[in-house]
Design a protein around this motif. Structure first.
Motif, mmCIF file in Angstrom:
data_model
loop_
_atom_site.group_PDB
_atom_site.id
_atom_site.type_symbol
_atom_site.label_atom_id
_atom_site.label_comp_id
_atom_site.label_asym_id
_atom_site.label_seq_id
_atom_site.Cartn_x
_atom_site.Cartn_y
_atom_site.Cartn_z
ATOM 1 N N ILE A 1 0.826 -1.216 0.000
ATOM 2 C CA ILE A 1 0.000 0.000 0.000
ATOM 3 C C ILE A 1 0.856 1.260 0.000
ATOM 4 O O ILE A 1 0.413 2.319 -0.390
ATOM 5 C CB ILE A 1 -0.947 0.043 1.223
ATOM 6 C CG1 ILE A 1 -0.153 0.046 2.544
ATOM 7 C CG2 ILE A 1 -1.952 -1.104 1.195
ATOM 8 C CD1 ILE A 1 -0.867 0.762 3.659
ATOM 9 N N TRP B 1 6.041 2.671 6.949
ATOM 10 C CA TRP B 1 4.792 3.196 6.379
ATOM 11 C C TRP B 1 3.825 2.040 6.116
ATOM 12 O O TRP B 1 2.644 2.100 6.466
ATOM 13 C CB TRP B 1 5.042 3.918 5.055
ATOM 14 C CG TRP B 1 5.861 5.169 5.133
ATOM 15 C CD1 TRP B 1 6.473 5.699 6.233
ATOM 16 C CD2 TRP B 1 6.159 6.049 4.048
ATOM 17 N NE1 TRP B 1 7.129 6.850 5.895
ATOM 18 C CE2 TRP B 1 6.961 7.097 4.570
ATOM 19 C CE3 TRP B 1 5.832 6.065 2.691
ATOM 20 C CZ2 TRP B 1 7.427 8.145 3.764
ATOM 21 C CZ3 TRP B 1 6.298 7.105 1.894
ATOM 22 C CH2 TRP B 1 7.086 8.132 2.429
ATOM 23 N N GLU B 2 4.347 1.035 5.477
ATOM 24 C CA GLU B 2 3.521 -0.121 5.119
ATOM 25 C C GLU B 2 2.906 -0.739 6.382
ATOM 26 O O GLU B 2 1.720 -1.063 6.412
ATOM 27 C CB GLU B 2 4.425 -1.143 4.388
ATOM 28 C CG GLU B 2 3.723 -2.354 3.842
ATOM 29 C CD GLU B 2 2.911 -2.076 2.567
ATOM 30 O OE1 GLU B 2 3.251 -1.166 1.791
ATOM 31 O OE2 GLU B 2 1.907 -2.794 2.374
ATOM 32 N N ALA B 3 3.726 -0.858 7.421
ATOM 33 C CA ALA B 3 3.257 -1.507 8.650
ATOM 34 C C ALA B 3 2.167 -0.704 9.350
ATOM 35 O O ALA B 3 1.238 -1.275 9.917
ATOM 36 C CB ALA B 3 4.442 -1.724 9.592
ATOM 37 N N PHE B 4 2.268 0.621 9.320
ATOM 38 C CA PHE B 4 1.337 1.442 10.109
ATOM 39 C C PHE B 4 0.258 2.111 9.258
ATOM 40 O O PHE B 4 -0.512 2.930 9.750
ATOM 41 C CB PHE B 4 2.098 2.491 10.927
ATOM 42 C CG PHE B 4 3.134 1.912 11.857
ATOM 43 C CD1 PHE B 4 3.043 0.597 12.299
ATOM 44 C CD2 PHE B 4 4.199 2.668 12.296
ATOM 45 C CE1 PHE B 4 3.994 0.038 13.147
ATOM 46 C CE2 PHE B 4 5.156 2.136 13.152
ATOM 47 C CZ PHE B 4 5.060 0.814 13.574
ATOM 48 N N GLY B 5 0.231 1.797 7.964
ATOM 49 C CA GLY B 5 -0.895 2.249 7.153
ATOM 50 C C GLY B 5 -0.754 3.618 6.524
ATOM 51 O O GLY B 5 -1.749 4.254 6.194
ATOM 52 N N TYR B 6 0.467 4.088 6.358
ATOM 53 C CA TYR B 6 0.657 5.357 5.644
ATOM 54 C C TYR B 6 1.009 5.057 4.195
ATOM 55 O O TYR B 6 1.999 4.381 3.920
ATOM 56 C CB TYR B 6 1.758 6.191 6.308
ATOM 57 C CG TYR B 6 2.073 7.467 5.552
ATOM 58 C CD1 TYR B 6 1.064 8.380 5.234
ATOM 59 C CD2 TYR B 6 3.375 7.767 5.162
ATOM 60 C CE1 TYR B 6 1.350 9.539 4.538
ATOM 61 C CE2 TYR B 6 3.673 8.937 4.462
ATOM 62 C CZ TYR B 6 2.658 9.811 4.152
ATOM 63 O OH TYR B 6 2.941 10.964 3.458
ATOM 64 N N GLU B 7 0.212 5.589 3.274
ATOM 65 C CA GLU B 7 0.361 5.199 1.878
ATOM 66 C C GLU B 7 1.350 6.060 1.098
ATOM 67 O O GLU B 7 1.816 5.659 0.037
ATOM 68 C CB GLU B 7 -1.010 5.201 1.202
ATOM 69 C CG GLU B 7 -1.908 4.132 1.806
ATOM 70 C CD GLU B 7 -3.378 4.347 1.518
ATOM 71 O OE1 GLU B 7 -3.991 3.478 0.877
ATOM 72 O OE2 GLU B 7 -3.916 5.390 1.943
#
Ligand SMILES: Cc1cc2nc3c(=O)[nH]c(=O)nc-3n(C[C@H](O)[C@H](O)[C@H](O)COP(=O)(O)OP(=O)(O)OC[C@H]3O[C@@H](n4cnc5c(N)ncnc54)[C@H](O)[C@@H]3O)c2cc1C
Lengths: 520, 167
Positions: free
Chosen positions: B6, B133-139
């Protein structure tokens, strides 16, 4: 583009190409006035910009050293970068989030409405809302402000849905607000694609900036010459005490002297007083235009702060325009709240990199980690409110010289009791809205470096109360003007840029008239 | 098959720093000795203990600190002082301490300039890492993918839908 000789003393020299200076340059050029626009930063294009928070920050920001003192938290968190603005053609209009709100009538009469508040140096503005209203109309049309001129408001995004649910539950007046960001194509610029990166330059160009609107139009008149990477270091005056030239250093490090018919400072609120103080001479020993000692004083930065909250489900606040939300219920002065002045509540969103950096700059450990890991479920809500002018909240010169031989500026700011009361009230209001939408936990983030820098060369009715008159003209030096937010007489509550632009447009008309009449 | 990523970095930004997978990763650094690198790694992990993040993410943070040290003698001195502070605080080297003692040591030096340098720089680089970013949902970067206008800028569905804004 026009080209002027260095010894052409018929040109108006503007220092700084941001919201104020870039607008003024175009407005003067449209009226046939010959203008040289000096800008310290580079001339970048949409191609150069990146969708990356730190990449954009490092590309656009004014990173030269400053120092900070006083009781404000910023002095502890950001001691060498207390004020946040850009160094690039277009100034901070290349970075801003484009909230565009008018000041209300009381904002222009702060001293009269709030009374005598101990420790403050409040004055009324030398102009009224009625005088500036036609200029607000023109500024909104120029900038394509949503919710005006038949332009639809920005559509609700995820972060707004949270704010809206909470605000509606509390019976507050909530909307997506007004922005100089196209919701539909306007003025040759496209509609937003909701990329969420206005702050790193806006590659799409849906947001108004002086880089993408004012400066190209000014250049097209053949009257405006833009000189990027040209750092003004001193303003000179002639034997009559009028500004006569600007000394600047180009990208190659070569020093030039551009003669001038009139000089306008628009370097944002720290650089403008810094240049005036540094331009001291035998005739003006305390700095140019500083006869009454107000240059650098009454520095304001608004009560700007954010609450970040965690929810059970995803928000994805980074998707879409960053600040598209507004609650107006607290904007009016209401003594029953226990403090003077008002504030606007707006949306705020940041990506993971800057959320982590600004959530609470010294915070580390398992508690921090448990919060930031839930970034996906985080929403942001923000306020901007009026802070109190104080004589000793000021920009001064230190003993340390920068690479150009100009003393590094210090910003001193002590919070006034009124400021602290508004902060506390504001945090409660912001948190209440998120709680009403179901927040599990809310974090009161401290202010980031000052983004609304105002008041440090203020306008006043009487020369003894300020630096410039209602047209931004220095009381002491009749061909010296100020076109940036440092000329605000008091802070008001709203984000300042619409007012900076309206004042610059009004100033352009005044200057052109004075020139036509042979008075400037 | 795993889900597509993402998170996206702007194509113009440099790729993540490549480091060896093995125990000798610190050999790839320019300035830091392996001992200094390991201490900074453990410090970064103690400051920001995301149990779900792999070691390589923290190694990349140390690689960024290494670049800072290479570029600035002042930063290099700050990192060296930081490591000395940590190792001098207890009868054991910092990296051998239990988490509780590591936290105590870091708290003790929290007000110092070297701590501030390391803590701020760790935040700067850790949360700028695309794997985080990927782990915490920042695209992340969006323009090159058409923005979020057709990719969920208003897809939140667990609260009432706001009325359409009036023109
Ligand atoms: C994060 C952030 C978000 C913001 N969002 C909003 C918002 O939503 N709404 C709003 O109203 N406002 C917003 N602002 C504030 C807004 O950006 C400023 O109010 C506005 O840009 C100020 O205009 P200015 O002309 O005073 O200065 P600037 O736009 O900062 O321009 C000053 C220019 O002068 C140049 N300069 C300075 N010194 C020299 C020198 N010596 N020689 C040559 N050039 C020089 C600088 O390089 C710079 O380009 C935001 C600011 C920040 C930091």
């Amino acid at each position: 583009m026009a080209r002027y000789e260095l010894d052409d003393d018929g040109v108006v020299v503007i220092i700084g190409s941001g919201a104020g200076g870039g607008t003024l340059a175009n407005e003067l050029a449209q009226r046939g006035v010959e203008v040289v626009l000096l800008e310290a930063g580079k001339h970048l294009t949409a191609e150069d910009f990146v969708n990356d928070e730190w990449g954009g920050y490092e590309m656009l920001s004014w990173l030269d050293k400053r120092t900070a003192s006083g009781s404000w938290r910023v002095a502890k968190d950001h001691p060498t970068a207390p004020s946040w603005h850009c160094k690039v053609v277009g100034g901070t209009s290349v970075h801003w989030s484009a909230c565009c709100y008018r000041f209300i009538e009381d904002d222009f009469r702060a001293r009269t409405v709030y009374g005598d508040i101990p420790g403050t140096t409040l004055i009324d503005w030398p102009l009224t809302l009625a005088e500036i209203e036609p200029w607000y109309d023109r500024a909104e049309a120029k900038m394509g402000v949503t919710g005006t001129n038949g332009l639809p408001p920005l559509p609700p995004n995820n972060n707004y849905k949270v704010m809206r649910a909470g605000a509606a539950a509390l019976g507050l007046t909530v909307s997506t607000g007004r922005h100089a960001i196209n919701s539909i194509p306007y003025d040759g610029r496209p509609a937003t694609i909701q990329d969420g990166f206005t702050i790193t330059g806006d590659k799409v160009g849906s947001r108004w900036s002086t880089l993408n609107v004012e400066i190209p139009r000014g250049l097209a008149t053949g009257k405006l010459e833009l000189r990027p990477e040209s750092r003004a270091v001193r303003i000179e005056h002639d034997a009559a005490g009028k500004a006569s030239a600007v000394v600047y250093v180009d990208a190659a490090g070569v020093t030039h002297r551009q003669k001038a018919r009139a000089v306008v400072l628009a370097g944002n609120c720290v650089e403008t007083p810094r240049l005036l103080l540094h331009s001291a001479s035998a005739r003006f020993p305390n700095g140019l235009a500083n006869g009454w000692g107000h240059v650098g004083r009454h520095y304001l930065r608004h009560i700007v702060q954010t609450v970040w909250s965690l929810f059970d489900k995803p928000v994805n606040m980074h998707r879409g325009e960053l600040m598209a939300g507004l609650v107006t219920d607290y904007v009016r002065h209401d003594p029953s709240r226990g403090f003077a002045g008002g504030y606007l509540i707006e949306l705020n969103s940041m990506g993971l990199p800057t959320t982590a950096a600004f959530l609470d700059p010294g915070w580390w450990g398992r508690d921090f980690v448990s919060v930031i890991e839930q970034y996906r479920n985080m929403a942001g809500i923000f306020m901007t409110g009026e802070d109190m002018p104080q004589a000793d909240n000021r920009v001064t010169l230190t003993d340390e010289l920068d690479a150009y031989g100009v003393p590094v500026a210090n910003i001193h700011y002590d919070d006034h009791p009124n400021d602290l009361k508004m902060r506390s009230h504001g945090y409660k209001s912001l948190t209440a809205i998120h709680k009403a939408a179901g927040a599990k936990r809310s974090i009161e983030a401290p202010s980031y470096p000052a983004s609304h820098n105002l008041g440090s060369c203020r306008m006043a009715q009487r020369a003894e109360d300020g630096v410039v008159d209602g047209y931004g003209r220095a009381f002491e030096v009749p061909n010296l003007f100020i076109a940036d937010g440092s000329n605000f007489a008091s802070g008001g509550a709203a984000n300042p840029t619409l007012t900076i632009v309206a004042l610059a447009m009004r100033q352009a008309e005044f200057m052109a008239e004075q020139m036509a009449a042979g008075a400037l | 098959m795993s889900a597509p990523p993402i998170a996206h970095k702007d194509p113009k930004m440099p790729p993540p720093i490549a480091l060896p997978e093995g125990a000798d990763w610190a050999g790839a650094l320019g300035v830091f000795s392996p001992g200094v690198a390991e201490t900074l790694l453990v410090a970064a992990r103690t400051l920001y203990p995301h149990d779900g993040l792999p070691e390589r993410v923290y190694r990349r943070v140390v690689a960024h600190l290494d670049r800072m040290a290479a570029a600035s003698p002042l930063a290099a001195q700050g990192f060296a002082e930081f490591v000395d502070l940590l190792d001098g605080a207890f009868p054991l080297p910092f990296i051998e301490l239990s988490e509780g003692f590591r936290v105590q040591v870091l708290k003790r030096v929290e007000a110092s300039a070297p701590f501030r340098l390391v803590q701020r720089s760790t935040v700067r680089f850790l949360y700028d890492d695309i794997e985080v970013w990927e782990a915490f949902g920042y695209e992340g970067a969006a323009v090159h993918l058409g923005g979020y206008v057709n990719r969920g800028f208003d897809d939140l569905d667990w609260l009432p839908e706001p009325p359409a804004p009036a023109v």
